[in-house]
Design a protein around this motif. Structure first.
Motif, PDB file in Angstrom:
ATOM      1  N   ILE A 124       0.791  -1.258   0.082  1.00 25.76           N
ATOM      2  CA  ILE A 124       0.123   0.007   0.170  1.00 25.76           C
ATOM      3  C   ILE A 124       0.619   1.222  -0.107  1.00 25.76           C
ATOM      4  O   ILE A 124       0.623   1.993  -0.633  1.00 25.76           O
ATOM      5  CB  ILE A 124      -0.939  -0.153   1.166  1.00 25.76           C
ATOM      6  CG1 ILE A 124      -2.124  -1.253   1.031  1.00 25.76           C
ATOM      7  CG2 ILE A 124      -1.536   1.261   1.175  1.00 25.76           C
ATOM      8  CD1 ILE A 124      -2.855  -1.122   2.281  1.00 25.76           C
ATOM      9  N   ALA A 125       2.028   1.149   0.741  1.00 24.29           N
ATOM     10  CA  ALA A 125       2.826   2.579   0.872  1.00 24.29           C
ATOM     11  C   ALA A 125       3.447   2.787  -0.343  1.00 24.29           C
ATOM     12  O   ALA A 125       3.463   4.063  -0.643  1.00 24.29           O
ATOM     13  CB  ALA A 125       4.057   2.135   1.956  1.00 24.29           C
ATOM     14  N   ASN A 126       3.751   1.626  -1.148  1.00 23.89           N
ATOM     15  CA  ASN A 126       4.458   2.030  -2.447  1.00 23.89           C
ATOM     16  C   ASN A 126       3.438   2.643  -3.497  1.00 23.89           C
ATOM     17  O   ASN A 126       3.719   3.501  -4.363  1.00 23.89           O
ATOM     18  CB  ASN A 126       4.939   0.646  -3.124  1.00 23.89           C
ATOM     19  CG  ASN A 126       6.131   0.030  -2.339  1.00 23.89           C
ATOM     20  OD1 ASN A 126       6.865   0.943  -1.798  1.00 23.89           O
ATOM     21  ND2 ASN A 126       6.411  -1.026  -2.576  1.00 23.89           N
ATOM     22  N   ALA A 127       2.281   2.042  -3.382  1.00 22.47           N
ATOM     23  CA  ALA A 127       0.971   2.868  -4.134  1.00 22.47           C
ATOM     24  C   ALA A 127       0.721   4.342  -3.956  1.00 22.47           C
ATOM     25  O   ALA A 127       0.710   4.851  -4.724  1.00 22.47           O
ATOM     26  CB  ALA A 127      -0.152   1.937  -4.302  1.00 22.47           C
ATOM     27  N   LEU A 128       0.834   4.335  -2.739  1.00 23.38           N
ATOM     28  CA  LEU A 128       0.340   5.716  -1.976  1.00 23.38           C
ATOM     29  C   LEU A 128       1.648   6.755  -2.465  1.00 23.38           C
ATOM     30  O   LEU A 128       1.305   7.953  -2.612  1.00 23.38           O
ATOM     31  CB  LEU A 128       0.468   5.771  -0.416  1.00 23.38           C
ATOM     32  CG  LEU A 128      -0.876   5.074  -0.240  1.00 23.38           C
ATOM     33  CD1 LEU A 128      -0.835   4.977   1.360  1.00 23.38           C
ATOM     34  CD2 LEU A 128      -2.217   5.664  -0.393  1.00 23.38           C
ATOM     35  N   ALA A 129       2.904   6.132  -2.605  1.00 19.35           N
ATOM     36  CA  ALA A 129       4.115   7.047  -2.983  1.00 19.35           C
ATOM     37  C   ALA A 129       3.828   7.675  -4.214  1.00 19.35           C
ATOM     38  O   ALA A 129       4.290   8.702  -4.539  1.00 19.35           O
ATOM     39  CB  ALA A 129       5.177   6.426  -2.692  1.00 19.35           C
ATOM     40  N   SER A 130       3.069   7.046  -5.299  1.00 23.40           N
ATOM     41  CA  SER A 130       2.965   7.403  -6.527  1.00 23.40           C
ATOM     42  C   SER A 130       1.677   8.313  -6.746  1.00 23.40           C
ATOM     43  O   SER A 130       1.590   8.747  -7.973  1.00 23.40           O
ATOM     44  CB  SER A 130       3.185   6.319  -7.671  1.00 23.40           C
ATOM     45  OG  SER A 130       1.689   5.390  -7.340  1.00 23.40           O
ATOM     46  N   ASN A 131       0.942   8.397  -5.813  1.00 20.72           N
ATOM     47  CA  ASN A 131      -0.305   9.203  -5.584  1.00 20.72           C
ATOM     48  C   ASN A 131      -0.042  10.636  -5.519  1.00 20.72           C
ATOM     49  O   ASN A 131       0.540  10.986  -4.537  1.00 20.72           O
ATOM     50  CB  ASN A 131      -1.295   8.709  -4.834  1.00 20.72           C
ATOM     51  CG  ASN A 131      -2.587   9.269  -4.756  1.00 20.72           C
ATOM     52  OD1 ASN A 131      -2.665  10.550  -4.924  1.00 20.72           O
ATOM     53  ND2 ASN A 131      -3.631   8.461  -5.086  1.00 20.72           N
ATOM     54  N   LYS A 132      -0.261  11.378  -6.425  1.00 23.49           N
ATOM     55  CA  LYS A 132      -0.027  12.821  -6.411  1.00 23.49           C
ATOM     56  C   LYS A 132      -1.015  13.634  -6.153  1.00 23.49           C
ATOM     57  O   LYS A 132      -0.933  14.914  -5.956  1.00 23.49           O
ATOM     58  CB  LYS A 132       0.684  13.327  -7.744  1.00 23.49           C
ATOM     59  CG  LYS A 132       1.837  12.710  -8.253  1.00 23.49           C
ATOM     60  CD  LYS A 132       2.996  12.725  -7.187  1.00 23.49           C
ATOM     61  CE  LYS A 132       4.271  12.002  -7.665  1.00 23.49           C
ATOM     62  NZ  LYS A 132       5.227  11.387  -6.423  1.00 23.49           N
ATOM     63  N   SER A 133      -2.128  12.958  -5.631  1.00 20.49           N
ATOM     64  CA  SER A 133      -3.501  13.877  -5.175  1.00 20.49           C
ATOM     65  C   SER A 133      -3.940  13.747  -4.307  1.00 20.49           C
ATOM     66  O   SER A 133      -4.642  14.484  -3.579  1.00 20.49           O
ATOM     67  CB  SER A 133      -4.350  13.989  -6.423  1.00 20.49           C
ATOM     68  OG  SER A 133      -4.995  12.796  -6.547  1.00 20.49           O
ATOM     69  N   LEU A 134      -3.704  12.416  -3.387  1.00 20.06           N
ATOM     70  CA  LEU A 134      -4.351  12.256  -2.004  1.00 20.06           C
ATOM     71  C   LEU A 134      -3.872  13.126  -0.859  1.00 20.06           C
ATOM     72  O   LEU A 134      -2.632  13.450  -0.697  1.00 20.06           O
ATOM     73  CB  LEU A 134      -3.902  10.762  -1.939  1.00 20.06           C
ATOM     74  CG  LEU A 134      -4.582  10.134  -0.485  1.00 20.06           C
ATOM     75  CD1 LEU A 134      -5.891   9.975  -0.695  1.00 20.06           C
ATOM     76  CD2 LEU A 134      -3.737   8.915  -0.094  1.00 20.06           C
ATOM     77  N   GLU A 135      -4.994  13.826  -0.105  1.00 18.68           N
ATOM     78  CA  GLU A 135      -4.639  14.773   0.749  1.00 18.68           C
ATOM     79  C   GLU A 135      -4.958  14.176   2.034  1.00 18.68           C
ATOM     80  O   GLU A 135      -4.561  14.789   3.308  1.00 18.68           O
ATOM     81  CB  GLU A 135      -5.361  15.757   0.528  1.00 18.68           C
ATOM     82  CG  GLU A 135      -4.958  16.667  -0.913  1.00 18.68           C
ATOM     83  CD  GLU A 135      -5.912  17.829  -1.040  1.00 18.68           C
ATOM     84  OE1 GLU A 135      -6.679  18.121  -0.402  1.00 18.68           O
ATOM     85  OE2 GLU A 135      -5.445  18.634  -2.121  1.00 18.68           O
ATOM     86  N   ARG A 136      -6.001  13.048   2.245  1.00 25.93           N
ATOM     87  CA  ARG A 136      -6.179  12.606   3.423  1.00 25.93           C
ATOM     88  C   ARG A 136      -6.251  11.213   3.537  1.00 25.93           C
ATOM     89  O   ARG A 136      -6.687  10.559   2.369  1.00 25.93           O
ATOM     90  CB  ARG A 136      -7.789  12.974   3.829  1.00 25.93           C
ATOM     91  CG  ARG A 136      -8.327  12.473   5.005  1.00 25.93           C
ATOM     92  CD  ARG A 136      -9.718  13.011   5.327  1.00 25.93           C
ATOM     93  NE  ARG A 136     -10.112  12.361   6.559  1.00 25.93           N
ATOM     94  CZ  ARG A 136     -10.621  12.886   7.594  1.00 25.93           C
ATOM     95  NH1 ARG A 136     -10.203  14.361   7.839  1.00 25.93           N
ATOM     96  NH2 ARG A 136     -10.903  12.589   8.667  1.00 25.93           N
ATOM     97  N   LEU A 137      -5.761  10.468   4.622  1.00 22.00           N
ATOM     98  CA  LEU A 137      -5.466   8.870   4.416  1.00 22.00           C
ATOM     99  C   LEU A 137      -5.812   8.493   6.066  1.00 22.00           C
ATOM    100  O   LEU A 137      -5.300   9.002   6.908  1.00 22.00           O
ATOM    101  CB  LEU A 137      -3.974   8.452   4.141  1.00 22.00           C
ATOM    102  CG  LEU A 137      -3.800   7.395   4.175  1.00 22.00           C
ATOM    103  CD1 LEU A 137      -4.742   6.383   3.295  1.00 22.00           C
ATOM    104  CD2 LEU A 137      -2.452   6.921   3.911  1.00 22.00           C
ATOM    105  N   ASP A 138      -6.910   7.748   5.964  1.00 17.36           N
ATOM    106  CA  ASP A 138      -7.210   6.792   7.343  1.00 17.36           C
ATOM    107  C   ASP A 138      -7.058   5.599   7.138  1.00 17.36           C
ATOM    108  O   ASP A 138      -7.778   4.815   6.619  1.00 17.36           O
ATOM    109  CB  ASP A 138      -8.567   7.371   7.558  1.00 17.36           C
ATOM    110  CG  ASP A 138      -9.219   7.147   9.283  1.00 17.36           C
ATOM    111  OD1 ASP A 138      -8.375   6.089   9.779  1.00 17.36           O
ATOM    112  OD2 ASP A 138     -10.243   7.680   9.515  1.00 17.36           O
ATOM    113  N   LEU A 139      -5.842   5.171   8.100  1.00 14.62           N
ATOM    114  CA  LEU A 139      -5.775   3.653   8.244  1.00 14.62           C
ATOM    115  C   LEU A 139      -5.904   3.272   9.526  1.00 14.62           C
ATOM    116  O   LEU A 139      -5.245   2.237   9.740  1.00 14.62           O
ATOM    117  CB  LEU A 139      -4.145   3.529   7.709  1.00 14.62           C
ATOM    118  CG  LEU A 139      -4.022   3.698   6.133  1.00 14.62           C
ATOM    119  CD1 LEU A 139      -2.181   3.597   5.936  1.00 14.62           C
ATOM    120  CD2 LEU A 139      -4.648   2.567   5.393  1.00 14.62           C
ATOM    121  N   SER A 140      -6.785   3.938  10.162  1.00  7.01           N
ATOM    122  CA  SER A 140      -6.964   3.392  11.576  1.00  7.01           C
ATOM    123  C   SER A 140      -7.483   2.144  11.629  1.00  7.01           C
ATOM    124  O   SER A 140      -8.192   1.346  10.833  1.00  7.01           O
ATOM    125  CB  SER A 140      -8.050   4.324  12.167  1.00  7.01           C
ATOM    126  OG  SER A 140      -7.496   5.732  12.283  1.00  7.01           O
TER     127      SER A 140
END
Length: 111
Positions: free
Chosen positions: A1-17
């Motif tokens: 997941i972290a690798n996919a998130l690293a390539s996302n240039k528009s995500l501003e909020r992430l809740d992994l609770s």
């Protein structure tokens, strides 16, 4: 997941609770956060993250200029992370909200 998130240039909020990330997941997130992504809000509450994971998150966010809110409540963070948390708060001027409730701090560590 972290690798996919690293390539996302528009995500501003992430809740992994409540995902049982533990230290391993926090270390992966710390590597991602060091990339200076547009992420502004990160919730990793109730994930059994310990001091190793919290210290890695703090270190990677010391120079991050986009994250404004970090919530790590309900983890296994102890007094051993206090110095890293203080260093983060002192060095990161963009972080305006830090949720640390329901961890394993003692009164002695907060002095």
């Amino acid at each position: 997941i972290a690798n996919a998130l690293a390539s996302n240039k528009s995500l501003e909020r992430l809740d992994l609770s409540i995902n049982n990330l533990q230290n391993e997941g926090a270390l992966a997130l710390a590597r991602m956060l060091a990339l200076e992504l547009p992420l502004q809000i990160l919730h990793v509450r109730f994930n059994e993250i310990g001091d190793l994971g919290m210290q890695a998150l703090c270190h990677s966010l010391m120079w991050n200029s986009t994250l404004t809110s970090l919530h790590v409540s309900g983890n296994c963070i102890t007094d051993a992370s206090i110095d890293a948390i203080i260093a983060l708060v002192e060095s990161n001027s963009s972080l305006s909200e830090l949720g640390l409730a329901n961890n394993d701090f003692t009164m002695a560590g907060l002095d």
